[in-house]
Design a protein around this motif. Structure first.
Motif, mmCIF file in Angstrom:
data_model
loop_
_atom_site.group_PDB
_atom_site.id
_atom_site.type_symbol
_atom_site.label_atom_id
_atom_site.label_comp_id
_atom_site.label_asym_id
_atom_site.label_seq_id
_atom_site.Cartn_x
_atom_site.Cartn_y
_atom_site.Cartn_z
ATOM 1 N N THR A 39 13.814 22.055 23.184
ATOM 2 C CA THR A 39 13.650 21.038 22.158
ATOM 3 C C THR A 39 12.226 20.531 22.190
ATOM 4 O O THR A 39 11.650 20.327 23.255
ATOM 5 C CB THR A 39 14.611 19.872 22.432
ATOM 6 N N GLU A 40 11.666 20.313 21.014
ATOM 7 C CA GLU A 40 10.328 19.734 20.958
ATOM 8 C C GLU A 40 10.241 18.781 19.790
ATOM 9 O O GLU A 40 11.018 18.874 18.847
ATOM 10 C CB GLU A 40 9.271 20.816 20.835
ATOM 11 N N ILE A 41 9.332 17.875 19.883
ATOM 12 C CA ILE A 41 9.101 16.973 18.767
ATOM 13 C C ILE A 41 8.209 17.703 17.792
ATOM 14 O O ILE A 41 7.084 18.069 18.117
ATOM 15 C CB ILE A 41 8.465 15.654 19.236
ATOM 16 N N ALA A 42 8.723 17.927 16.588
ATOM 17 C CA ALA A 42 7.981 18.691 15.592
ATOM 18 C C ALA A 42 6.855 17.875 14.980
ATOM 19 O O ALA A 42 5.852 18.435 14.579
ATOM 20 C CB ALA A 42 8.927 19.174 14.496
ATOM 21 N N ALA A 43 7.023 16.585 14.880
ATOM 22 C CA ALA A 43 5.970 15.751 14.297
ATOM 23 C C ALA A 43 6.206 14.308 14.685
ATOM 24 O O ALA A 43 7.316 13.926 15.034
ATOM 25 C CB ALA A 43 5.976 15.870 12.782
ATOM 26 N N ALA A 44 5.185 13.546 14.623
ATOM 27 C CA ALA A 44 5.297 12.116 14.879
ATOM 28 C C ALA A 44 5.258 11.382 13.547
ATOM 29 O O ALA A 44 5.231 11.988 12.488
ATOM 30 C CB ALA A 44 4.169 11.657 15.787
ATOM 31 N N SER A 45 5.218 10.085 13.624
ATOM 32 C CA SER A 45 5.209 9.277 12.417
ATOM 33 C C SER A 45 3.990 9.566 11.568
ATOM 34 O O SER A 45 2.904 9.801 12.079
ATOM 35 C CB SER A 45 5.219 7.802 12.801
ATOM 36 N N SER A 46 4.184 9.510 10.262
ATOM 37 C CA SER A 46 3.073 9.724 9.346
ATOM 38 C C SER A 46 2.329 8.428 9.056
ATOM 39 O O SER A 46 1.427 8.403 8.254
ATOM 40 C CB SER A 46 3.590 10.352 8.050
ATOM 41 N N HIS A 47 2.711 7.347 9.686
ATOM 42 C CA HIS A 47 2.065 6.063 9.475
ATOM 43 C C HIS A 47 1.584 5.526 10.813
ATOM 44 O O HIS A 47 1.811 6.114 11.854
ATOM 45 C CB HIS A 47 3.029 5.098 8.791
ATOM 46 N N SER A 48 0.970 4.369 10.808
ATOM 47 C CA SER A 48 0.332 3.854 12.009
ATOM 48 C C SER A 48 1.217 2.961 12.870
ATOM 49 O O SER A 48 0.727 2.377 13.821
ATOM 50 C CB SER A 48 -0.935 3.093 11.613
ATOM 51 N N LEU A 49 2.487 2.840 12.592
ATOM 52 C CA LEU A 49 3.359 2.027 13.424
ATOM 53 C C LEU A 49 3.595 2.720 14.763
ATOM 54 O O LEU A 49 3.591 3.948 14.845
ATOM 55 C CB LEU A 49 4.698 1.793 12.726
ATOM 56 N N PRO A 50 3.847 1.939 15.805
ATOM 57 C CA PRO A 50 4.113 2.550 17.118
ATOM 58 C C PRO A 50 5.450 3.283 17.113
ATOM 59 O O PRO A 50 6.338 2.968 16.314
ATOM 60 C CB PRO A 50 4.168 1.339 18.052
ATOM 61 N N LEU A 51 5.571 4.260 18.000
ATOM 62 C CA LEU A 51 6.815 5.011 18.162
ATOM 63 C C LEU A 51 7.077 5.190 19.651
ATOM 64 O O LEU A 51 6.174 5.595 20.395
ATOM 65 C CB LEU A 51 6.703 6.389 17.518
ATOM 66 N N ASP A 52 8.288 4.904 20.091
ATOM 67 C CA ASP A 52 8.668 5.116 21.489
ATOM 68 C C ASP A 52 9.251 6.520 21.600
ATOM 69 O O ASP A 52 10.465 6.714 21.515
ATOM 70 C CB ASP A 52 9.663 4.053 21.937
ATOM 71 N N THR A 53 8.370 7.497 21.779
ATOM 72 C CA THR A 53 8.816 8.895 21.805
ATOM 73 C C THR A 53 9.616 9.219 23.062
ATOM 74 O O THR A 53 10.468 10.106 23.026
ATOM 75 C CB THR A 53 7.630 9.862 21.652
ATOM 76 N N ASP A 54 9.386 8.496 24.164
ATOM 77 C CA ASP A 54 10.193 8.728 25.372
ATOM 78 C C ASP A 54 11.642 8.310 25.133
ATOM 79 O O ASP A 54 12.571 9.041 25.472
ATOM 80 C CB ASP A 54 9.610 7.976 26.571
ATOM 81 N N ALA A 55 11.833 7.135 24.546
ATOM 82 C CA ALA A 55 13.192 6.674 24.234
ATOM 83 C C ALA A 55 13.830 7.590 23.190
ATOM 84 O O ALA A 55 15.034 7.871 23.255
ATOM 85 C CB ALA A 55 13.166 5.232 23.749
ATOM 86 N N ALA A 56 13.035 8.073 22.237
ATOM 87 C CA ALA A 56 13.555 8.995 21.222
ATOM 88 C C ALA A 56 14.020 10.296 21.882
ATOM 89 O O ALA A 56 15.075 10.833 21.521
ATOM 90 C CB ALA A 56 12.491 9.276 20.169
ATOM 91 N N ALA A 57 13.262 10.790 22.849
ATOM 92 C CA ALA A 57 13.653 12.022 23.553
ATOM 93 C C ALA A 57 14.962 11.812 24.312
ATOM 94 O O ALA A 57 15.827 12.698 24.326
ATOM 95 C CB ALA A 57 12.545 12.459 24.501
ATOM 96 N N ARG A 58 15.141 10.643 24.903
ATOM 97 C CA ARG A 58 16.402 10.349 25.601
ATOM 98 C C ARG A 58 17.567 10.286 24.603
ATOM 99 O O ARG A 58 18.659 10.791 24.878
ATOM 100 C CB ARG A 58 16.292 9.045 26.400
ATOM 101 N N MET A 59 17.325 9.684 23.435
ATOM 102 C CA MET A 59 18.366 9.622 22.410
ATOM 103 C C MET A 59 18.735 11.032 21.956
ATOM 104 O O MET A 59 19.918 11.365 21.818
ATOM 105 C CB MET A 59 17.896 8.786 21.213
#
Length: 178
Positions: free
Chosen positions: A2-22
């Motif tokens: 599994t990989e993250i294909a893309a991040a947010s297209s805007h400037s808001l923060p993203l908790d990618t570690d928590a997203a990976a756990r989800m």
């Protein structure tokens, strides 16, 4: 893998570690649902924390099951255009992942091709086509200007319908058990 294909297209923060756990929890509970698409994106609705929270709440209420985005915005930010079966993790305005969405229907077209059924499925404002047109005009003029472009009603739009698949208490479509 599994990989993250893309991040947010805007400037808001993203908790990618928590997203990976989800994502790992969803994939462990429903491995068959990720066979067609093991990648996912981590995103938020809108272009501000306030709008991200507002639109996410409409999804959580069950009223919003569609979204629309300019193809040019995907391209400008290096994000892939969704495909049927793809997943994305929707974050709130603080960047915390809240739900996993799976794309169920896609269509490309110009602004004028939006219809009343799609506007109702977006669930915003009063759900009418007129309010959809008014608010999306405002939004796309603003986001195009933010990337140094001018929006046109002829620009190609991704019209996407989706279901919420995780966590179970928010799932709109039950995922088949293992």
């Amino acid at each position: 893998m599994t990989e993250i294909a893309a991040a947010s297209s805007h400037s808001l923060p993203l908790d990618t570690d928590a997203a990976a756990r989800m994502w790992d929890a969803y994939r462990a509970a429903h491995p068959e649902a990720t066979i067609a698409s093991e990648e996912y994106t981590v995103e938020h609705f809108g272009d501000s924390a306030r709008l991200a929270d507002e639109l996410l709440e409409i999804v959580l209420s069950g009223r919003k099951r569609a979204t629309a985005e300019l193809v040019a915005d995907f391209v400008a930010h290096g994000d892939p255009v969704p495909r049927i079966g793809s997943h994305w993790i929707a974050c709130d305005g603080t960047g915390a992942p809240r739900i996993i969405i799976r794309t169920t229907e896609l269509r490309l077209g110009p602004f004028a091709s939006a219809d009343a059924a799609f506007a109702a499925d977006e669930g915003e404002d009063d759900g009418s086509l007129e309010s959809w047109q008014r608010e999306h005009r405002r939004y796309w003029i603003r986001v195009a200007a933010a990337r140094g472009a001018v929006w046109s009603e002829d620009d190609e739009i991704v019209f996407e319908r989706f279901s919420v698949v995780w966590p179970p208490e928010h799932a709109s479509t039950p995922v088949a058990p293992r």
